[in-house]
Write a protein that holds these residues in place. Structure first.
Motif, PDB file in Angstrom:
ATOM      1  N   PRO A 177       0.792  -1.252  -0.129  1.00  0.00           N
ATOM      2  CA  PRO A 177      -0.011   0.096  -0.079  1.00  0.00           C
ATOM      3  C   PRO A 177       0.956   1.153  -0.097  1.00  0.00           C
ATOM      4  O   PRO A 177       1.629   1.475   0.835  1.00  0.00           O
ATOM      5  CB  PRO A 177      -0.950  -0.071   1.208  1.00  0.00           C
ATOM      6  CG  PRO A 177       0.061  -1.150   2.123  1.00  0.00           C
ATOM      7  CD  PRO A 177       0.581  -1.996   0.966  1.00  0.00           C
ATOM      8  N   PHE A 179       0.884   5.410  -0.839  1.00  0.00           N
ATOM      9  CA  PHE A 179      -0.108   6.712  -0.881  1.00  0.00           C
ATOM     10  C   PHE A 179       0.910   7.794  -1.446  1.00  0.00           C
ATOM     11  O   PHE A 179       1.403   8.572  -0.359  1.00  0.00           O
ATOM     12  CB  PHE A 179      -0.920   7.188   0.029  1.00  0.00           C
ATOM     13  CG  PHE A 179      -2.021   8.050  -0.241  1.00  0.00           C
ATOM     14  CD1 PHE A 179      -2.821   8.296  -1.581  1.00  0.00           C
ATOM     15  CD2 PHE A 179      -2.473   9.069   0.975  1.00  0.00           C
ATOM     16  CE1 PHE A 179      -3.714   9.277  -1.647  1.00  0.00           C
ATOM     17  CE2 PHE A 179      -3.494   9.848   0.634  1.00  0.00           C
ATOM     18  CZ  PHE A 179      -3.882  10.116  -0.610  1.00  0.00           C
ATOM     19  N   MET A 211      -1.601   6.191  -6.428  1.00  0.00           N
ATOM     20  CA  MET A 211      -1.758   5.156  -5.448  1.00  0.00           C
ATOM     21  C   MET A 211      -1.458   4.020  -6.009  1.00  0.00           C
ATOM     22  O   MET A 211      -1.333   3.526  -7.182  1.00  0.00           O
ATOM     23  CB  MET A 211      -3.464   4.903  -5.397  1.00  0.00           C
ATOM     24  CG  MET A 211      -4.103   6.188  -4.484  1.00  0.00           C
ATOM     25  SD  MET A 211      -5.803   5.690  -4.294  1.00  0.00           S
ATOM     26  CE  MET A 211      -6.503   7.221  -3.641  1.00  0.00           C
ATOM     27  N   THR A 215      -3.399  -0.118  -2.333  1.00  0.00           N
ATOM     28  CA  THR A 215      -4.042   0.864  -1.918  1.00  0.00           C
ATOM     29  C   THR A 215      -5.507   1.125  -2.315  1.00  0.00           C
ATOM     30  O   THR A 215      -6.533   1.256  -1.480  1.00  0.00           O
ATOM     31  CB  THR A 215      -3.282   2.368  -1.836  1.00  0.00           C
ATOM     32  OG1 THR A 215      -1.981   2.185  -1.289  1.00  0.00           O
ATOM     33  CG2 THR A 215      -4.069   3.360  -1.333  1.00  0.00           C
ATOM     34  N   LEU A 216      -5.798   1.070  -3.709  1.00  0.00           N
ATOM     35  CA  LEU A 216      -6.861   1.348  -4.505  1.00  0.00           C
ATOM     36  C   LEU A 216      -7.760   0.134  -4.039  1.00  0.00           C
ATOM     37  O   LEU A 216      -9.050   0.259  -3.961  1.00  0.00           O
ATOM     38  CB  LEU A 216      -6.908   1.534  -5.704  1.00  0.00           C
ATOM     39  CG  LEU A 216      -8.107   1.857  -6.827  1.00  0.00           C
ATOM     40  CD1 LEU A 216      -8.664   3.088  -6.279  1.00  0.00           C
ATOM     41  CD2 LEU A 216      -7.726   1.770  -8.177  1.00  0.00           C
ATOM     42  N   VAL A 219      -9.189   0.765  -0.594  1.00  0.00           N
ATOM     43  CA  VAL A 219     -10.209   1.989  -0.233  1.00  0.00           C
ATOM     44  C   VAL A 219     -11.472   2.028  -0.968  1.00  0.00           C
ATOM     45  O   VAL A 219     -12.686   2.384  -0.682  1.00  0.00           O
ATOM     46  CB  VAL A 219      -9.318   3.437  -0.754  1.00  0.00           C
ATOM     47  CG1 VAL A 219     -10.282   4.610  -0.710  1.00  0.00           C
ATOM     48  CG2 VAL A 219      -8.121   3.534   0.453  1.00  0.00           C
ATOM     49  N   CYS A 242      -9.954   9.358   3.879  1.00  0.00           N
ATOM     50  CA  CYS A 242     -10.704   7.945   3.591  1.00  0.00           C
ATOM     51  C   CYS A 242      -9.582   6.793   3.262  1.00  0.00           C
ATOM     52  O   CYS A 242      -9.667   5.758   3.569  1.00  0.00           O
ATOM     53  CB  CYS A 242     -11.527   7.999   1.976  1.00  0.00           C
ATOM     54  SG  CYS A 242     -12.221   6.480   1.518  1.00  0.00           S
ATOM     55  N   VAL A 243      -8.205   7.177   2.644  1.00  0.00           N
ATOM     56  CA  VAL A 243      -7.151   6.362   2.463  1.00  0.00           C
ATOM     57  C   VAL A 243      -6.596   6.140   3.661  1.00  0.00           C
ATOM     58  O   VAL A 243      -6.279   4.963   4.161  1.00  0.00           O
ATOM     59  CB  VAL A 243      -6.137   6.984   1.716  1.00  0.00           C
ATOM     60  CG1 VAL A 243      -4.747   6.279   1.639  1.00  0.00           C
ATOM     61  CG2 VAL A 243      -6.629   7.212   0.114  1.00  0.00           C
ATOM     62  N   GLN A 244      -6.594   7.120   4.795  1.00  0.00           N
ATOM     63  CA  GLN A 244      -6.035   6.859   6.005  1.00  0.00           C
ATOM     64  C   GLN A 244      -6.902   5.842   6.730  1.00  0.00           C
ATOM     65  O   GLN A 244      -6.239   5.019   7.410  1.00  0.00           O
ATOM     66  CB  GLN A 244      -5.899   8.216   6.791  1.00  0.00           C
ATOM     67  CG  GLN A 244      -5.642   8.220   8.271  1.00  0.00           C
ATOM     68  CD  GLN A 244      -4.034   7.862   8.586  1.00  0.00           C
ATOM     69  OE1 GLN A 244      -3.315   8.482   7.491  1.00  0.00           O
ATOM     70  NE2 GLN A 244      -3.611   6.951   9.367  1.00  0.00           N
ATOM     71  N   ALA A 247      -7.219   2.188   4.181  1.00  0.00           N
ATOM     72  CA  ALA A 247      -5.878   1.693   3.955  1.00  0.00           C
ATOM     73  C   ALA A 247      -4.865   1.870   4.864  1.00  0.00           C
ATOM     74  O   ALA A 247      -3.886   0.836   4.708  1.00  0.00           O
ATOM     75  CB  ALA A 247      -4.969   2.306   2.654  1.00  0.00           C
ATOM     76  N   CYS A 251      -0.274   9.906   3.749  1.00  0.00           N
ATOM     77  CA  CYS A 251       0.516  10.600   2.343  1.00  0.00           C
ATOM     78  C   CYS A 251       2.035  10.602   2.830  1.00  0.00           C
ATOM     79  O   CYS A 251       2.480  10.995   3.906  1.00  0.00           O
ATOM     80  CB  CYS A 251       0.019  11.949   1.970  1.00  0.00           C
ATOM     81  SG  CYS A 251       0.756  12.674   0.513  1.00  0.00           S
TER      82      CYS A 251
END
Length: 908
Positions: A177, A179, A211, A215-216, A219, A242-244, A247, A251
């Protein structure tokens, strides 16, 4: 009651009438909307029929395991209004060079058949584009999650260096993963409004977000949840949140280059203890609309992978053209390194340089000069850099070094100490930047970085056969960030040789200006067999091959000269050539003018045949009748030639004389005006160069002429009884200054008899149509006498050309769109002219243009600037440095004067 009933009836009638009108208007609008929807549906049918893979041009069989087109999928968010502007500029520049595929995501009613466009269902173009951003990620997940290793989210105002993006992504593990972006926590105005925890951040959307597939994958299934729980109006903040959350990664803060097991390892990490910040490779410029509208040669532009924002399509194309130039330079450098490696290997294999084969029938280079795939002259490109490549055989062949400090010091320059020119500054900046990039490519592998601080001093010389040599003393800062951290200033010397490569010849065809000409391949004689490989049989064969090559070269040279002669004869016979009008301001000096007329008759009338004469003379009672008689006599002997003159009255002014001649009917707008002085001597080659170097609406020609020194030693610096073995004795005063001269014989150019006048701008070649432009002010008419009017004219041309910066600012501010056709009517005064109307200034030494020496008298009544300029010109014509030094050391009065001056300064 009757009045009330009448009022009610009127109200009812008005109401019925309003209903009828409303129904009619509604029907019209409904029909118009229906037609619009039908038209839109017809245009979208073809797009709806395409699958996701067909939109981006990916074959169903292409997967990351078997294709090079599946490294990254770039999704560009745009809007319906920007499809034919920004989006098209992206697709036509870096979009087609993505190491993967690209698609543009817009609202559901967007149509662009010639773009890979995805019209997201249920999405409009409202800002902020939160729903558009999340739905784009969801679309990527649904259609492409198993077909690409990386997924990038970009705006339509970002430029991506795709070659660097590919190198960057291939160095990172996409199965983990990741980002990646320029990490941020918001500005001071957003503090406390983004609902971020102390350890949370987000990837700013402007410079781009990347990403990994993993990761995608984590998420995308939760995108509906993220859309229902928005805490701010910033879409990049919400994507980061949302990623935090789903996933489990923030960043990326930094980008590290390490070394593991002897192999370079690049990985993304999330702490601040590393060197290279992400903002340096995903660069955001805070200048807004004017970002990247100025000079592009900067550290940020050269080192970044993405550049944001590029708001105007014109700037996107401009930036792309600049990046293509950088890539061409990089490829050229790689080619040079390969040539040098081949040269070293052939030397180790003891293969003679003349031999072009590794073995019989196995050539080192498969193509020779006759092929378009020819790789260049290996003897030139394969030469290794060496500061001692030039070995002088005597003192005259020694190339002197210039010293570089706060100023530039040159031993042989007319101005020994002078300001460093902008071109040299730019060249030194380029060299230092490239060297520092090369150093840091290896330094980061060892956990350190070296930064440039200052150029302390340096030495420079240029050898016309080999290149430019540089010795630079640099102040650097050594920073170690792995292990024991330290920051130490250091000094290092750089020894650099910028080698010249082989010569490229461009053929200028009629109607094609040099900037549009193409490079042509070398001429090959039809009798020369260039396809037969040369085998290394015996020494005799090698000698025979050299002799044969020599004769083939002579044959090609003879063919070239013959074709040149035929072309010239054809030119004289019937081919059209623009006429040149020699414009001469004159006040008296009839004897010098007689020499000029002999020169004009011999060269212009008898040899060239397409050069006219226009004399703008101030009337003097004694000499003017003689000058008029000379011109009338010449017109009688050459009745077809255009020989004219104007008579002016009053105090002499070169600016007024030129202005009257330019505006006179004796020259046409299609004529080339060459403003010349009566003291000049020229040849037919001079006229040819004028025609070659003056380009209508594009370029003017200011030749650097050769100016004679005073052939007689000034008595003020000549000691009695002076003699010298190194210089010629002064010529007797009785020798006539205007001796007969053969103007067809080239003038002898040496350091002892003259110098090239680099700061003289009086001789100008320009089309009359360009000179009469209203935005070019022409020559100043408020300057009396000689001098300064040429400098003012040059300043006017430079001011005109500086409108290029105004043009970029006009594009940035939205006052001008170069892609929109010009509107009817006069152009606005706030909009600068298009590039084709700029007049480039071309300067070059012309040894065929010689200024014959004449005594200079500086009138004290002149303006201060004119008087100082006159004194400087007078001082330059005294003689060469060697002659002045020789006479100085033999002059006892001068030595005593210098000694007294030195003692007085020391005593003070």
């Amino acid at each position: 009651m009757g009045v009330v009933s009448m009022t009610q009836r009127k109200k009812i009638l008005y109401g019925i009438f309003g209903i009828i009108v409303g129904l009619c208007i509604g029907a019209l609008l409904r029909n118009y909307r229906t037609l619009e929807i039908v038209s839109m549906c017809n245009s979208m049918n073809s797009m709806k029929q395409k699958s996701a893979l067909e939109i981006i041009g990916l074959q169903p069989s292409e997967l990351p395991t078997n294709s090079q087109n599946t490294l990254v999928f770039v999704g560009v968010m745009t809007a319906k209004d920007f499809l034919q502007g920004r989006a098209r500029a992206v697709y036509e520049t870096w979009g087609k060079r993505v190491p993967g595929k690209i698609a543009f995501f817009s609202s559901q009613d967007s149509v662009a058949p010639d773009l890979p466009l995805v019209a997201l269902k249920g999405v409009d173009d409202r800002y902020p584009p939160q729903k558009k951003s999340f739905m784009m990620l969801h679309y990527m997940y649904v259609h492409f999650i198993d077909r690409f290793e990386w997924f990038a989210r970009a705006d339509d105002d970002v430029y991506i260096r795709t070659d660097r993006l590919e190198k960057f992504l291939r160095s990172i593990d996409s199965s983990k993963p990741q980002f990646i972006g320029q990490a941020g926590r918001g500005n001071s105005e957003d503090f406390g409004l983004l609902s971020l925890e102390f350890d949370e951040n987000f990837c700013m959307g402007g410079p781009g977000v990347i990403m990994s597939r993993e990761t995608l994958r984590r998420v995308a299934p939760h995108i509906p949840t993220c859309l229902k729980n928005l805490y701010s109006t910033h879409e990049d903040v919400e994507v980061g949140r949302c990623v935090q959350k789903f996933a489990g990664i923030p960043c990326t803060w930094n980008y590290e280059v390490g070394s593991v097991g002897g192999k370079a390892l690049k990985r993304c990490i999330t702490n601040t203890a590393v060197s290279l910040q992400m903002q340096s490779i995903l660069h955001h410029n805070s200048s807004g609309n004017r970002a990247f509208s100025g000079i592009l040669k900067s550290k940020e532009v050269h080192s970044a992978i993405t550049l944001h924002p590029v708001k105007k399509p014109a700037f996107m194309y401009r930036l792309h053209a600049y990046m293509l130039g950088l890539q061409a330079q990089e490829l050229r450098q790689e080619s040079l390194l390969l040539h040098r490696d081949i040269a070293q290997m052939t030397e180790l294999l003891q293969i003679p340089r003349i031999n072009k084969n590794l073995a019989p029938g196995v050539p080192i280079f498969p193509e020779d000069e006759s092929s378009t795939d020819y790789l260049g002259d290996h003897n030139v490109l394969g030469a290794l850099p060496d500061l001692n490549r030039h070995r002088p055989r005597n003192l005259d062949e020694v190339v002197e070094w210039d010293f570089i400090a706060k100023s530039l010091y040159s031993g042989m320059h007319p101005n020994p100490k002078r300001r460093i020119e902008s071109s040299l500054k730019e060249g030194l900046t380029d060299v230092i930047r490239e060297i520092m990039e090369h150093i840091n490519n290896f330094s980061r592998q060892r956990g350190r970085v070296i930064e440039f601080r200052e150029l302390l001093y340096g030495y420079m010389r240029v050898n016309s056969l080999y290149g430019q040599d540089l010795i630079l003393d640099l102040l650097l800062v050594y920073k170690k960030y792995r292990g024991k951290k330290m920051t130490v200033p250091v000094r290092r010397h750089l020894y650099i040789q910028r080698s010249f490569t082989e010569i490229h010849v461009r053929e200028i065809v009629d109607g094609v200006v040099p900037s549009q000409a193409v490079t042509s391949g070398p001429r090959v004689s039809p009798n020369t067999d260039t396809t037969r490989p040369f085998t290394n049989a015996t020494g005799l064969d090698r000698i025979s091959h050299r002799v044969k090559s020599l004769f083939n070269g002579l044959e090609r040279l003879t063919d070239t000269l013959a074709s040149s002669g035929q072309q010239r004869s054809a030119t004289g016979a019937g081919r059209h050539r623009d006429r040149i009008v020699l414009v001469i301001p004159l006040s008296g000096r009839s004897e010098t003018f007689m020499r000029f007329l002999r020169n004009y008759e011999e060269v212009a009338l008898r040899q060239d045949g397409a050069t006219d004469l226009l004399v703008s003379m101030y009337v003097e009672p004694v000499e003017t009748p003689m000058i008029v008689a000379l011109l009338d006599n010449l017109r009688v002997r050459y009745p077809t030639a255009r020989i004219n003159y104007l008579q002016l009255y009053g105090n002499f002014s070169r600016g007024i004389a030129l202005d009257r001649a330019i505006k006179s009917p004796h020259c046409d707008p299609n004529d080339i005006l060459f403003l010349i002085d009566v003291d000049m001597v020229f040849t037919v080659e001079s006229l040819d160069r004028i025609r070659f170097n003056v380009i209508r609406h594009r370029q003017i020609y200011l030749p650097i002429v050769f100016s004679e020194y005073d052939p007689r030693a000034p008595s003020t610096i000549l000691a009695p009884g002076w003699t010298s073995a190194t210089t010629e004795r002064p010529k007797p005063a009785t020798e006539p200054a205007d001796r007969p001269r053969n103007f067809s014989v080239p003038y002898r150019i040496t350091n002892e008899n003259g110098y090239f006048r680099q700061f003289g701008y009086g001789l100008v070649g320009i089309y009359k149509a360009d000179l009469m432009r209203p935005d070019l002010k022409g020559f100043s008419t408020d300057i009396n006498g000689w001098g300064l009017e040429d400098v003012k004219f040059l300043e006017n041309v430079i001011a005109l050309n500086q409108r290029g910066n105004q043009r970029l600012q006009a594009i940035a501010d939205g006052r001008w769109d170069p892609f929109e056709p010009a509107a009817n009517g006069p152009a606005s005064s706030t909009v600068p002219p298009p590039p084709s109307e700029e007049l480039a200034i071309f300067r070059a030494p012309d040894p065929s243009l010689v200024h014959i020496f004449h005594p200079i008298h500086c009138d004290t009544s002149l303006d201060e600037a004119q008087y100082k300029m006159c004194l400087g010109t007078k001082a330059n014509t005294i003689g060469s440095y060697d002659m002045l030094h020789d006479r100085f050391i033999h002059s006892q009065p001068l030595l005593m004067f210098a000694r007294r001056q030195s003692q007085s300064r020391g005593g003070g």
